[in-house]
Write a protein that holds these residues in place. Structure first.
Motif, short mmCIF file in Angstrom:
data_model
loop_
_atom_site.label_atom_id
_atom_site.label_comp_id
_atom_site.label_asym_id
_atom_site.label_seq_id
_atom_site.Cartn_x
_atom_site.Cartn_y
_atom_site.Cartn_z
N ARG A 16 0.84 -1.19 0.00
CA ARG A 16 0.00 0.00 0.00
C ARG A 16 0.89 1.24 0.00
NH1 ARG A 16 -5.36 1.11 3.70
NH2 ARG A 16 -6.37 2.43 2.18
N ILE A 17 0.62 2.10 -0.97
CA ILE A 17 1.43 3.30 -1.12
C ILE A 17 0.51 4.51 -1.22
CG2 ILE A 17 3.40 2.19 -2.26
CD1 ILE A 17 2.05 3.20 -4.94
N GLN A 18 1.08 5.67 -1.19
CA GLN A 18 0.28 6.86 -1.48
C GLN A 18 1.10 7.83 -2.30
OE1 GLN A 18 -0.48 8.19 2.69
NE2 GLN A 18 0.16 10.17 1.90
N PHE A 19 0.39 8.68 -3.03
CA PHE A 19 1.06 9.66 -3.88
C PHE A 19 1.21 10.97 -3.14
CE2 PHE A 19 -1.12 6.84 -6.91
CZ PHE A 19 -0.01 6.44 -7.65
N GLU A 20 2.38 11.56 -3.28
CA GLU A 20 2.64 12.88 -2.73
C GLU A 20 3.30 13.65 -3.85
OE1 GLU A 20 3.48 12.57 2.05
OE2 GLU A 20 5.05 13.21 0.68
N ASP A 21 2.55 14.51 -4.51
CA ASP A 21 3.06 15.19 -5.70
C ASP A 21 3.57 14.13 -6.67
OD1 ASP A 21 2.46 17.68 -4.56
OD2 ASP A 21 4.32 17.63 -3.43
N ASN A 22 4.82 14.19 -7.07
CA ASN A 22 5.32 13.19 -8.03
C ASN A 22 6.16 12.13 -7.34
OD1 ASN A 22 4.04 14.79 -9.82
ND2 ASN A 22 5.72 14.88 -11.28
N VAL A 24 6.16 8.73 -4.49
CA VAL A 24 5.37 7.67 -3.88
C VAL A 24 5.97 7.43 -2.50
CG1 VAL A 24 5.04 5.18 -3.96
CG2 VAL A 24 4.52 6.56 -5.97
N VAL A 25 5.12 7.32 -1.52
CA VAL A 25 5.61 7.05 -0.16
C VAL A 25 4.78 5.91 0.43
CG1 VAL A 25 6.41 9.41 0.26
CG2 VAL A 25 4.06 8.79 0.83
N PRO A 26 5.32 5.23 1.44
CA PRO A 26 4.50 4.21 2.11
C PRO A 26 3.23 4.85 2.67
CG PRO A 26 6.79 4.03 2.78
CD PRO A 26 6.67 5.32 2.00
N TYR A 27 2.13 4.14 2.64
CA TYR A 27 0.85 4.70 3.08
C TYR A 27 0.90 5.08 4.55
CZ TYR A 27 -4.16 5.25 3.68
OH TYR A 27 -5.40 5.75 3.95
N ARG A 28 0.44 6.30 4.85
CA ARG A 28 0.51 6.81 6.22
C ARG A 28 -0.85 6.90 6.88
NH1 ARG A 28 4.20 11.57 4.15
NH2 ARG A 28 6.20 10.52 4.04
N GLY A 29 -1.86 6.36 6.24
CA GLY A 29 -3.16 6.35 6.88
C GLY A 29 -4.07 7.49 6.47
N TYR A 30 -3.64 8.32 5.55
CA TYR A 30 -4.50 9.39 5.06
C TYR A 30 -4.12 9.67 3.62
CZ TYR A 30 -0.29 12.04 6.02
OH TYR A 30 1.01 12.47 6.05
N GLY A 31 -4.97 10.42 2.93
CA GLY A 31 -4.64 10.78 1.55
C GLY A 31 -5.02 9.70 0.56
N ARG A 32 -4.54 9.89 -0.66
CA ARG A 32 -4.92 9.04 -1.76
C ARG A 32 -3.97 7.84 -1.81
NH1 ARG A 32 -3.33 11.08 -7.66
NH2 ARG A 32 -4.11 9.37 -8.92
N SER A 33 -4.52 6.65 -1.58
CA SER A 33 -3.64 5.49 -1.54
C SER A 33 -3.85 4.62 -2.77
CB SER A 33 -3.89 4.67 -0.27
OG SER A 33 -5.09 3.96 -0.37
N ALA A 34 -2.89 3.75 -3.00
CA ALA A 34 -2.94 2.85 -4.13
C ALA A 34 -2.22 1.56 -3.73
CB ALA A 34 -2.27 3.47 -5.35
N TYR A 35 -2.45 0.52 -4.52
CA TYR A 35 -1.81 -0.75 -4.22
C TYR A 35 -0.96 -1.20 -5.39
CZ TYR A 35 -5.15 -1.26 -0.40
OH TYR A 35 -5.88 -1.07 0.73
N ILE A 36 0.14 -1.86 -5.07
CA ILE A 36 0.96 -2.52 -6.09
C ILE A 36 1.21 -3.93 -5.60
CG2 ILE A 36 3.18 -2.55 -7.29
CD1 ILE A 36 3.32 0.43 -7.09
N CYS A 37 0.97 -4.92 -6.48
CA CYS A 37 1.17 -6.30 -6.05
C CYS A 37 2.66 -6.67 -6.10
CB CYS A 37 0.34 -7.26 -6.90
SG CYS A 37 0.91 -7.49 -8.59
#
Ligand code: ZN
Length: 72
Positions: A16-22, A24-37
Motif C-alpha cells: 500500500r502506497i500513497q502519492f505525494e506530488d510526483n 510515492v511514499v508508504p501509506y501513512r493512513g490518510y490521503g490518496r492510496s494505491a496498491y501494487i502487487c
C-alpha cells in the motif's frame, strides 16, 4: 486492486502506497492510496508503466517498494 496489472489480489500480497506530488511514499493512513502487487513490484516493465502514467521518479518508486518489502 493493483494499479499496474489491475488484478485483484488479497490485501496481504499488495503493497500500500500513497502519492505525494510526483513521489510515492508508504501509506501513512490518510490521503490518496494505491496498491501494487508483489509481482509488479518485482517487474521493471510494469513499474515503468506506472512511472509514465503518474509521472513518477522510477528510482524513488523502486526504493519505496524495496523498503516495503523488507518491512514484510
Ligand atoms: Zn500487479
Amino acid at each position: 486492486m493493483c494499479i499496474a496489472c489491475r488484478n485483484r489480489e488479497s490485501q496481504h500480497s499488495l503493497f500500500r502506497i500513497q502519492f505525494e506530488d510526483n513521489r510515492v511514499v508508504p501509506y501513512r493512513g490518510y490521503g490518496r492510496s494505491a496498491y501494487i502487487c508483489r509481482g509488479c513490484a518485482a517487474d521493471r516493465k510494469r513499474l515503468q508503466k506506472i512511472v509514465k502514467r503518474y509521472r513518477l521518479d522510477e528510482s524513488q518508486l523502486v526504493e519505496v517498494l524495496k523498503e516495503l518489502n523488507t518491512d514484510g
